[in-house]
Scaffold this motif. Structure first.
Motif, PDB file in Angstrom:
ATOM      1  N   UNK A   3       0.852  -1.189   0.000  1.00  0.00           N
ATOM      2  CA  UNK A   3       0.000   0.000   0.000  1.00  0.00           C
ATOM      3  C   UNK A   3       0.885   1.235   0.000  1.00  0.00           C
ATOM      4  N   UNK A   4       0.581   2.192  -0.867  1.00  0.00           N
ATOM      5  CA  UNK A   4       1.407   3.399  -0.943  1.00  0.00           C
ATOM      6  C   UNK A   4       0.584   4.651  -0.634  1.00  0.00           C
ATOM      7  N   UNK A   5       1.280   5.750  -0.287  1.00  0.00           N
ATOM      8  CA  UNK A   5       0.654   7.062  -0.096  1.00  0.00           C
ATOM      9  C   UNK A   5       0.740   7.832  -1.402  1.00  0.00           C
ATOM     10  N   UNK A   6       0.071   8.960  -1.483  1.00  0.00           N
ATOM     11  CA  UNK A   6       0.145   9.818  -2.661  1.00  0.00           C
ATOM     12  C   UNK A   6       1.587  10.296  -2.839  1.00  0.00           C
ATOM     13  N   UNK A   7       2.159  10.112  -4.039  1.00  0.00           N
ATOM     14  CA  UNK A   7       3.557  10.503  -4.262  1.00  0.00           C
ATOM     15  C   UNK A   7       3.723  12.005  -4.441  1.00  0.00           C
ATOM     16  N   UNK A   8       2.620  12.739  -4.623  1.00  0.00           N
ATOM     17  CA  UNK A   8       2.763  14.185  -4.840  1.00  0.00           C
ATOM     18  C   UNK A   8       2.621  14.965  -3.535  1.00  0.00           C
ATOM     19  N   UNK A   9       1.507  14.773  -2.818  1.00  0.00           N
ATOM     20  CA  UNK A   9       1.310  15.574  -1.599  1.00  0.00           C
ATOM     21  C   UNK A   9       1.555  14.761  -0.329  1.00  0.00           C
ATOM     22  N   UNK A  10       1.787  13.461  -0.470  1.00  0.00           N
ATOM     23  CA  UNK A  10       2.120  12.640   0.690  1.00  0.00           C
ATOM     24  C   UNK A  10       0.928  12.186   1.515  1.00  0.00           C
ATOM     25  N   UNK A  11      -0.281  12.565   1.105  1.00  0.00           N
ATOM     26  CA  UNK A  11      -1.466  12.210   1.891  1.00  0.00           C
ATOM     27  C   UNK A  11      -1.727  10.703   1.834  1.00  0.00           C
ATOM     28  N   UNK A  12      -2.218  10.166   2.942  1.00  0.00           N
ATOM     29  CA  UNK A  12      -2.614   8.764   2.982  1.00  0.00           C
ATOM     30  C   UNK A  12      -4.122   8.627   2.821  1.00  0.00           C
ATOM     31  N   UNK A  13      -4.821   9.768   2.698  1.00  0.00           N
ATOM     32  CA  UNK A  13      -6.285   9.743   2.601  1.00  0.00           C
ATOM     33  C   UNK A  13      -6.735   9.831   1.157  1.00  0.00           C
ATOM     34  N   UNK A  14      -7.677   8.946   0.807  1.00  0.00           N
ATOM     35  CA  UNK A  14      -8.131   8.916  -0.578  1.00  0.00           C
ATOM     36  C   UNK A  14      -9.539   8.368  -0.638  1.00  0.00           C
ATOM     37  N   UNK A 210      -2.092  18.542 -15.182  1.00  0.00           N
ATOM     38  CA  UNK A 210      -1.040  19.505 -15.515  1.00  0.00           C
ATOM     39  C   UNK A 210      -0.429  20.098 -14.233  1.00  0.00           C
ATOM     40  N   UNK A 211      -1.290  20.467 -13.277  1.00  0.00           N
ATOM     41  CA  UNK A 211      -0.789  21.101 -12.050  1.00  0.00           C
ATOM     42  C   UNK A 211       0.165  20.177 -11.295  1.00  0.00           C
ATOM     43  N   UNK A 212      -0.153  18.877 -11.257  1.00  0.00           N
ATOM     44  CA  UNK A 212       0.686  17.937 -10.511  1.00  0.00           C
ATOM     45  C   UNK A 212       2.032  17.737 -11.203  1.00  0.00           C
ATOM     46  N   UNK A 213       2.024  17.511 -12.520  1.00  0.00           N
ATOM     47  CA  UNK A 213       3.293  17.252 -13.220  1.00  0.00           C
ATOM     48  C   UNK A 213       4.170  18.506 -13.211  1.00  0.00           C
ATOM     49  N   UNK A 214       3.568  19.671 -13.443  1.00  0.00           N
ATOM     50  CA  UNK A 214       4.343  20.918 -13.390  1.00  0.00           C
ATOM     51  C   UNK A 214       4.900  21.125 -11.978  1.00  0.00           C
ATOM     52  N   UNK A 215       4.078  20.848 -10.965  1.00  0.00           N
ATOM     53  CA  UNK A 215       4.522  20.996  -9.572  1.00  0.00           C
ATOM     54  C   UNK A 215       5.729  20.119  -9.266  1.00  0.00           C
ATOM     55  N   UNK A 216       5.701  18.878  -9.745  1.00  0.00           N
ATOM     56  CA  UNK A 216       6.827  17.957  -9.518  1.00  0.00           C
ATOM     57  C   UNK A 216       8.080  18.495 -10.208  1.00  0.00           C
ATOM     58  N   UNK A 217       7.943  18.916 -11.467  1.00  0.00           N
ATOM     59  CA  UNK A 217       9.109  19.398 -12.227  1.00  0.00           C
ATOM     60  C   UNK A 217       9.710  20.638 -11.565  1.00  0.00           C
TER      61      UNK A 217
END
Ligand code: ZN
Length: 278
Positions: A3-14, A210-217
């Motif tokens: 089980x993994x958490x969100x790789x972008x914001x780190x949240x475990x809630x979904x 777009x917001x997530x990929x741009x945020x990571x970059x």
């Protein structure tokens, strides 16, 4: 399984989003990323990619075949992203190069002035690309040790177990001021009923925006230079006829509904060109 958490914001809630092929896609409560939270472990994922097949309730065959039409499409994308100005690029690595369509497009668009290398885990696709005279192998990016002026990832992002970590490792292979081309869907904001199907779980592990990929970059020190978006399906008579026939036949999944709702999906395919800040 793990089980993994969100790789972008780190949240475990979904929240539950959709189910397919014995796996669940969830939507992160924090940032909206769609991802497979309970997934095969990393060993199983890399073995599966090497073979182009995946274990699920139903086996998926993801090898596909070479498409000359895709080379033409990619040349248009390169024109949109570079406007003829590729003189600063001498070496290029295409990660997950498949049958080599994008490599051929880069070679042709740059009139042979760029040395293009490809890496591809699927042995059938490797052979197909090599048969076209392309320099394709499969190597460990962490120990590769060669540097490039540009690295591209097309239809790779959604397969990655941890895209931010993967992109961070790619920086080690870029020359100063090097560029990344990342292509993936901009679909995390679609409702579950609107999202295109199949999700191809667990071959695909996440769907971003777009917001997530741009945020990571940007977090990784890239400056986004261009973002270009294209329709999920292209308005070509041949493909539309083919999808219409498939819609009438049992046992075929048709993309006809994406043509019927063309406008909704007209910006679902996203290419981002980003440059490493010095
Ligand atoms: Zn999140």
């Amino acid at each position: 399984m793990k089980t993994v958490r969100c790789y972008y914001c780190g949240s475990g809630n979904s929240s539950f989003y959709a189910a397919e092929n014995g796996f669940q896609l969830v939507k992160c409560d924090g940032c909206g990323l769609l991802f497979v939270k309970d997934r095969p472990d990393d060993d199983q994922i890399s073995q599966a990619h090497r073979q182009g097949r995946h274990a699920g309730e139903k086996e998926l065959d993801v090898t596909g075949r070479y498409s000359p039409g895709r080379v033409r499409t990619y040349r248009k994308v390169l024109q949109d992203l570079y406007g003829g100005d590729m003189g600063h690029i001498r070496t290029w690595l295409d990660v997950g190069c498949g049958h080599g369509e994008f490599m051929l497009a880069v070679q042709r668009y740059a009139s042979g002035n760029i040395e293009v290398t490809g890496t591809e885990p699927n042995v059938h696709k490797q052979a197909s690309a090599r048969a076209r005279g392309l320099n394709v192998g499969y190597f460990d990016l962490e120990t590769h040790g060669v540097h490039y002026d540009a690295i591209s990832l097309l239809n790779v992002y959604s397969h990655l177990p941890d895209p931010p970590r993967f992109l961070e490792n790619l920086i080690k292979l870029l020359n100063p001021g090097g560029e990344l081309i990342v292509q993936t869907g901009d679909t995390a904001d679609f409702s579950a009923s609107e999202h295109y199907r199949p999700f191809s779980l667990p071959d695909h592990l996440s769907f971003a925006s777009q917001a997530i990929v741009v945020g990571i970059l940007e977090r990784l020190g890239f400056q986004v230079i261009h973002i270009r978006k294209y329709p999920y399906v292209r308005l070509e008579l041949g493909s539309m006829l083919k999808e219409t026939v498939k819609a009438l036949l049992p046992h075929f999944s048709s993309r006809l509904r994406y043509y019927l709702n063309w406008k909704k999906y007209s910006e679902a395919d996203m290419f981002i060109r980003a440059r490493l800040r010095n």
